[in-house]
Structure formats: C-alpha cells, structure tokens
Design an enzyme around this catalytic site. Structure first.
Site, short mmCIF file in Angstrom:
data_model
loop_
_atom_site.label_atom_id
_atom_site.label_comp_id
_atom_site.label_asym_id
_atom_site.label_seq_id
_atom_site.Cartn_x
_atom_site.Cartn_y
_atom_site.Cartn_z
CB SER A 359 84.96 33.20 73.67
OG SER A 359 85.49 31.95 73.31
CG HIS A 383 91.16 43.43 76.54
ND1 HIS A 383 91.25 43.24 75.17
CD2 HIS A 383 89.87 43.75 76.78
CE1 HIS A 383 90.07 43.46 74.63
NE2 HIS A 383 89.21 43.77 75.57
N GLY A 384 92.04 40.12 76.03
CA GLY A 384 91.02 39.09 75.82
C GLY A 384 91.17 38.48 74.45
#
Lengths: 460, 132
Positions: A359, A383-384
C-alpha cells in the site's frame, strides 16, 4: 465458513477437504497464518474458493494466496489450473481488469542523488502520464494500429518507438500472449478504452518512485542490479476500459450460454464455457488481446517515465521485470498442460522476479520465484497486500490533509488526481504486506529479495 | 430508492421501485451516479436493447450496456423511457447530458448478490455490487 472446516497442514497452509461440500471436485488450499485465516473467515473469500473447486476440469486444488479477499466468482488472490481438453475458461477467474500487473524499472541513481530533484521529478512523471478516471492518453490509434497492439502487445509498442527491443526480454511472455485475436474485441471495448494507451487510470493503480530499503538475498539482488538505496520505479496498472469491457462482454455471453453447454455453477460470476468451445475460444482470444493491450500500456507508460527521467536527470532507466496478476494462460505443469487462471495472483516460476506492490506509505517487495511454487501453486504467488477496508470507510475515516502530512513525514511526495483517490488507498485500508510476503517466503513459493519504500507516488 | 451498503473491495447498492420500470430507472440513476459525472449542457439520448434469460440478468446487462455507452460516449444518463420492458427483454431510450468528466471509475456492474425480487406489496428490489 467455520474455522473447523479447515485442516492445518503447516503454519502457513490450510486445506478445505473435498468432502466439505458435495459439489467440490478437488480440495482447496489456503496459504495463510492463523491471524490471516481468521481475517479471511470474516468475508466470503473461502466460500468463493470452495465454489472455484467445483469448476469442471479443475486439477489438484483451488488455491488462495495470503492476500486473498472477497471478489466476484473467484476470490481475489485465487488460482485454478484447469484441464484445457475437458474443462472450462471463466472470465471471473481473471477479473474485470485483464492483465492488471506490475512493472519494475531500475534507475542509475541512489536516493541521495535524486533527493533535490524529487519534487520536480514526481511532477514531471505526473505530467507525462495521464491518470484519473477515464483519462485518454496522447495516442490516437487508428483501427489497424490498435489491432497491431492487441495482437502483438509490448512488441508493437516498441516498434512504434516506445522503448527498446531489450525491454521485451524482461516482460512475462515477452509482452504478448499467444492466440490473441483482435476480431473478438468489441466496438464497445474499443470505444471505451482504445484511447487509453499510456494511462494509469484510477483506483489502486499508480506509479511509484521507490528506494531500496532492505536486501534479503544479496546474490539475487545483485543479479537484478539492485542494492540498498537504489532508486527504482514501480508501475501498477492494466488494460483500462478496454479490458473491463472485454470481461463484461464475455461474462454476459457465458451467463447466457452455460445452459447450452450443460454447465451449472454456484455463482453467476463464475459463468464459464468449455475452453475448446467457440465461446471459450473467442473469450480466450479476446482476453489475450486485452492482456496484450495492458503489456503495451505499461510499455508506453515506461516511455513517459523515461522522458521525465531524461528531462530532469539526463539519465536512462532499464526494465527489471513486468508481470501480470489477472490473466489466464496455457502452461505446462507436472499434471500436464493446464489453463491456469490467476486472479490477483502472480506467476512465480523459479528464478523469475515476482513483484508485490504494497500500500502507499508502507512497502513493496521484489521476490524470486522458487521451485516450491511449481510443486504447490502451479507456479504462482501472491500479488499484493489485499484490501481490508472498504473505499467508503477509508473515505470516512481518513482525511486527505492528514494523510498527505503523514506521507510527507515519511518523506513521500504524493501527486494524486483527486483527494478521494488518495484516501481510498491509505495504508490502513490494506493488509500488512510484510506478513503476506512472509507466508509465501516460508512456504517456499517465492523468496524475499528486496523491500522497497516509496519516496514519490503518482496516483489516479 | 437507492441505498449504499458497505463492501470491502468495492461498492454495493440496494435499489427498489414500485414497478419493474421504476426499478430499472432507479438502478440506472444509481449506476450513473456512482460515476460522479460532471455534466455538460448538451442533452443526449441513446437507445439500448437487451435480452436475457431472467430479470436479474436482464437488469445487470441493461446497466452494463448503459455503463459502456456512458464511458465510450462520455455521457451521463438520468432517465430511461422504455418502449418495451418484459422480464427477459428491454428496449429503452436513455436520456441525459454529455459528461465533461467522471469522478469515479466503475469497471462493471457484477452479477454478484444480484437477485431481482417482488415482495407481497408489489415492490421490486435487488442488491447490486459494482467493481470499481
């Protein structure tokens, strides 16, 4: 779903047995530690994963990565490998933002060298790359030119003067998925996104100027030309309105045609067609074309960043890697050829860089795919960070001036098309990316190479 | 009537109407409203035709058709006149204004959780989840 439905295999892996629901064709595997699993049990991620396990032709396991959260049809962070001869293709297993992905660029500078230039550099990059809702780019492509992009992806962008042939060596599938057919990309899709090449868009998409904060694996980092304090640039965007419309068009086709193929699914967003059927093939060819548009989009954006870099610092940048995290591809794995659906999941072949954007205001990671990914997750990783707070709640709980001040205190310069776009992506709206990465590292899916922290953010 | 409900990743609306036509029109207004259009002065109109196996799919497809047109033509619709509306087909003329810009991107109206129902009082309603 109740926690007792899951069987613990390791500290980082849980199984939902095939017996959990009578329509499951395979068990489901969830990569998470206990707190993450508890968080997943708060929404419908795991019920959606069970639904994925019912798809015709699915092999071995339906898989959820540690960043999994509730999506449509598939959970975001979901993976399914499907037998292409007997099984289906599902647009819901790819998502509305086809080939949403990440590209990492390497500058020749350290953080100290660019410190005084940073405000103008951020502004210059923002000026070169349109961002925000529905923003068109500087290119007005004729139909033939757009068809070339849809067929040949980043290769065509390079031929048009956006970058170097050597860039293509550092892109998943060299920036073009085989089998793309522009004829199956509708006029609606062309009208909606055909002019958006070279644009970031809105939502969680961004361009970030990052500083390498920590190296975990010196040898792997050296191979990628990364050392502590090196300035890198991260691009996160996809196929824009064109891809959204391709997904919408074919989901509608498949919702209407499932009955004809004798397929029933527990959720309409899992609508699918046999891969070898005319509908399945048309979608695959259109999806590949949209994926190629996304590879070309990141290539054109790279050219914009290079112009800004040249203007402000008189230096060039190189592509480290570019990887998709919303895509379906034919790949060969231990069970034979499969149609791998990755929705919010990154290819992680052994030795391949895996890029995990965090983030804004926390950290992003460079990982390296490991052999364990081939054995456990069909060559796939997370992926994140994964969203935990709604956009509405983020808007009500985070004030833009406070967030800007907080970012400034962390030494981050943020340029956003709107305050709303900025606060919706506040760090507290996401899971802890360090914890997510720790799971795939411990599982042997992808090893940690470097952690990046942002110093400049350009957002839609 | 349109009500916004919390959703982790995206946005969810509960829409209702006294008739199927009102439900579709309210859902259209809710969907285009999510785009937060900055309206221009020019009036626009566009015809949309949709067929579907059931009413829920019909509504979602109708809204996606309107959304595609809004994005592609930069238009913001605020009303729909139905020349035909059954539980499986719709022909409507959408009217509104040109859009100078949109404040929010809506990728699609999803089928997720959508279920058009009619209660004993004759009120039509559904939940709609949007991918932003």
């Amino acid at each position: 779903m109740e926690k007792r439905a899951l069987r613990k295999i390791h500290d980082w892996l849980w199984e939902i047995p095939k017996s959990y629901r009578s329509d499951m064709r395979v068990p489901a595997h969830v990569y998470a530690d206990e707190p993450m699993l508890d968080s997943m049990l708060h929404d419908r991620s795991l019920d959606q994963l069970v639904n994925v396990a019912t798809l015709p032709g699915i092999r071995q396991w339906a898989i959820a990565m540690p960043d999994a959260h509730e999506g449509y049809g598939f959970p975001i962070g979901g993976i399914a490998a499907i037998d292409p001869a007997e099984g289906v293709i599902s647009p819901g297993g790819i998502g509305y933002d086809i080939n949403c992905g990440v590209r990492l660029l390497r500058s020749k500078h350290s953080a100290d060298e660019i410190r005084d230039h940073l405000p103008t550099l951020v502004h210059s990059v923002a000026r070169e790359i349109p961002s925000g809702v529905g923003r068109g780019g500087p290119l007005r492509l004729k139909k033939d030119d757009l068809d070339h992009i849809l067929r040949d992806g980043a290769t065509r962008a390079v031929e048009m003067g956006f970058g170097n042939a050597s860039d293509l060596e550092a892109i998943e599938s060299r920036g073009a998925i085989d089998g793309a057919d522009p004829a199956h990309v509708s006029d609606h899709a062309r009208g909606r996104g055909g002019d958006q090449l070279g644009t970031i868009g809105s939502g969680n998409h961004f361009v970030e100027i990052d500083r390498v904060d920590k190296i975990f694996d010196a040898e792997a980092a050296k191979a990628l030309g990364i050392e502590v304090d090196r300035i890198l640039i991260l691009i996160h965007t996809g196929s824009r309105g064109l891809g959204h419309q391709v997904a919408t068009d074919f989901l509608r086709v498949m919702v209407g045609s499932m009955q004809r193929y004798g397929i029933t699914v527990p959720d309409r967003e899992l609508a699918c067609a046999p891969f070898r059927s005319p509908d399945g093939q048309r979608y695959f060819q259109a999806m590949a074309a949209a994926a190629n548009f996304a590879f070309a989009n990141r290539q054109v954006i790279t050219a914009g960043i290079r112009r800004a870099w040249k203007h402000e610092l008189n230096s060039d940048i190189d592509v480290i890697y570019d990887v998709a995290h919303n895509v379906a591809k034919l790949e060969r794995h231990s069970v034979g050829e499969v149609l791998i659906h990755r929705k919010g999941a990154t290819r992680a072949f052994p030795g391949q860089p895996v890029l995990i954007p965090g983030s804004m205001g926390t950290a992003s990671y460079v990982l390296m795919g490991q052999q364990g990914s081939m054995e456990q997750s069909f060559g796939s990783s997370c992926h994140g960070a994964g969203r935990v707070m709604s956009r509405t709640r983020a808007r009500s709980e985070v004030a833009a001036p406070e967030l800007r001040a907080r970012l400034q205190k962390l030494g981050i310069i943020a340029e956003a098309a709107s305050n709303k776009g900025l606060v919706e992506e506040a760090p507290e709206a996401y899971k802890d990316v360090d914890a997510v990465v720790d799971i795939v590292h411990r599982a042997g899916v992808a090893k940690r190479v470097a952690r990046l922290v942002p110093v400049g953010v350009i957002k839609g | 009537m349109i009500e916004i409900i919390e959703h982790t990743a995206d946005i969810r609306l509960r829409v209702s109407g006294k008739s199927l036509q009102e439900l579709f029109t309210e859902a259209l207004r809710g969907t285009i409203g999510l785009l937060q259009p900055q309206k221009g002065a020019r009036r626009v109109q566009r015809v949309v035709k949709v067929e579907a196996p059931d009413t829920t799919i019909l509504l979602v497809d109708f809204l996606n058709e309107a959304l595609s047109n809004a994005h592609a033509n930069r238009e913001a619709y605020d009303d729909a006149v139905f020349s035909s509306l059954t539980e499986t087909s719709a022909i409507a003329q959408l009217t509104g204004n040109d859009a100078l810009a949109f404040g929010e991107d809506v990728k699609a109206v999803t089928y997720h959780e959508a279920e058009v129902r009619r209660d004993p009082n004759g009120q039509w309603s559904t939940v709609l989840v949007y991918d932003l």
